[in-house]
Scaffold this active site. Structure first.
Site, PDB file in Angstrom:
ATOM      1  N   CYS A  81      -6.691   0.158 -46.984  1.00 45.80           N
ATOM      2  CA  CYS A  81      -6.498   0.350 -45.551  1.00 45.80           C
ATOM      3  C   CYS A  81      -5.960   1.757 -45.256  1.00 45.80           C
ATOM      4  CB  CYS A  81      -5.621  -0.766 -44.983  1.00 45.80           C
ATOM      5  SG  CYS A  81      -5.721  -0.924 -43.181  1.00 45.80           S
ATOM      6  N   HIS A 179      -7.372  -5.554 -47.238  1.00 43.91           N
ATOM      7  CA  HIS A 179      -6.129  -5.760 -47.988  1.00 43.91           C
ATOM      8  C   HIS A 179      -6.326  -6.782 -49.108  1.00 43.91           C
ATOM      9  CE1 HIS A 179      -3.306  -3.647 -45.220  1.00 43.91           C
ATOM     10  NE2 HIS A 179      -4.266  -3.892 -44.347  1.00 43.91           N
ATOM     11  N   GLU A 181      -4.539  -7.175 -51.604  1.00 39.50           N
ATOM     12  CA  GLU A 181      -3.237  -7.640 -52.089  1.00 39.50           C
ATOM     13  C   GLU A 181      -2.754  -8.874 -51.332  1.00 39.50           C
ATOM     14  OE1 GLU A 181      -2.156  -4.940 -48.667  1.00 39.50           O
ATOM     15  OE2 GLU A 181      -3.744  -5.092 -50.169  1.00 39.50           O
TER      16      GLU A 181
END
Length: 199
Positions: A81, A179, A181
């Site tokens: 991002c 994202h 994660e």
């Protein structure tokens, strides 16, 4: 390389999620705020956050120049991002004084998908992974244009943004608009760790 040390830019952004995921993959994951901490890293992750705040803090903490130098020297680097914006050579929709670390021959558009309320999730094919990836977009950029040496790894598949590029790799530098994660899927981080250990 037996156990690489992967640093995570820790001055702003989704630091803990990346550190946790990398540690679960068996690497030495460290939060990096100072040049001395960067020196022990074999690779680096730039998380989601706010790209204008990131570069200003990197300047304040004297991390910008040494980090830029390490990326240019070939250190494997992964941006998500805002991290994609930080790694882009060119930015559309940035502030007049916006600086980036560079490393990817791409032009990115900041907040391309809209504001926070326009955040969304979707499934994508990701080059090199057998199963689809659940991608979470939060005030995300997309890639407007890219140089010949940049490999496209994923595109949006549906809606008004269909066809937009949201994951790229150029040599030792990897970036996603979304994202990985968040959501518990470690495969893109594993992809990056493989980049590091085979570098």
């Amino acid at each position: 390389m037996s156990t690489p040390t992967i640093g995570v830019f820790a001055l702003q952004g989704d630091v803990r999620e990346h550190v946790r995921l990398l540690a679960e993959l068996g690497v030495d994951a460290v939060a990096v705020r100072r040049p001395g901490e960067l020196e022990r890293c074999h690779a680096f992750v730039i998380p989601g956050g706010e790209s204008t705040t990131m570069y200003k803090l990197a300047r304040t903490f004297e991390l910008f120049d040494p980090l830029q130098a390490r990326i240019r020297a070939g250190m494997p680097t992964f941006g998500t991002c805002a991290g994609m914006i930080m790694l882009a050579d060119r930015v559309q929709g940035g502030t007049a004084d916006q600086e980036t670390l560079g490393g990817l021959d791409i032009t990115v558009r900041r907040n391309a998908f809209g504001r926070q309320v326009d955040s969304f999730e979707g499934e994508l094919d990701f080059e090199g992974l057998p199963d689809r990836v659940r991608a979470i977009f939060i005030r995300a950029p997309w890639v407007e244009s890219l140089g010949e040496g940049v490999e496209v790894l994923a595109r949006v598949e549906a809606g008004e943004a269909a066809g937009r590029i949201v994951a790229v790799r150029e040599g030792h530098v990897l970036a996603t608009s979304f994202h990985p994660e968040v959501g518990g899927d470690d495969r893109i981080h594993r992809y990056f760790v493989d980049m590091v250990t085979t570098a």
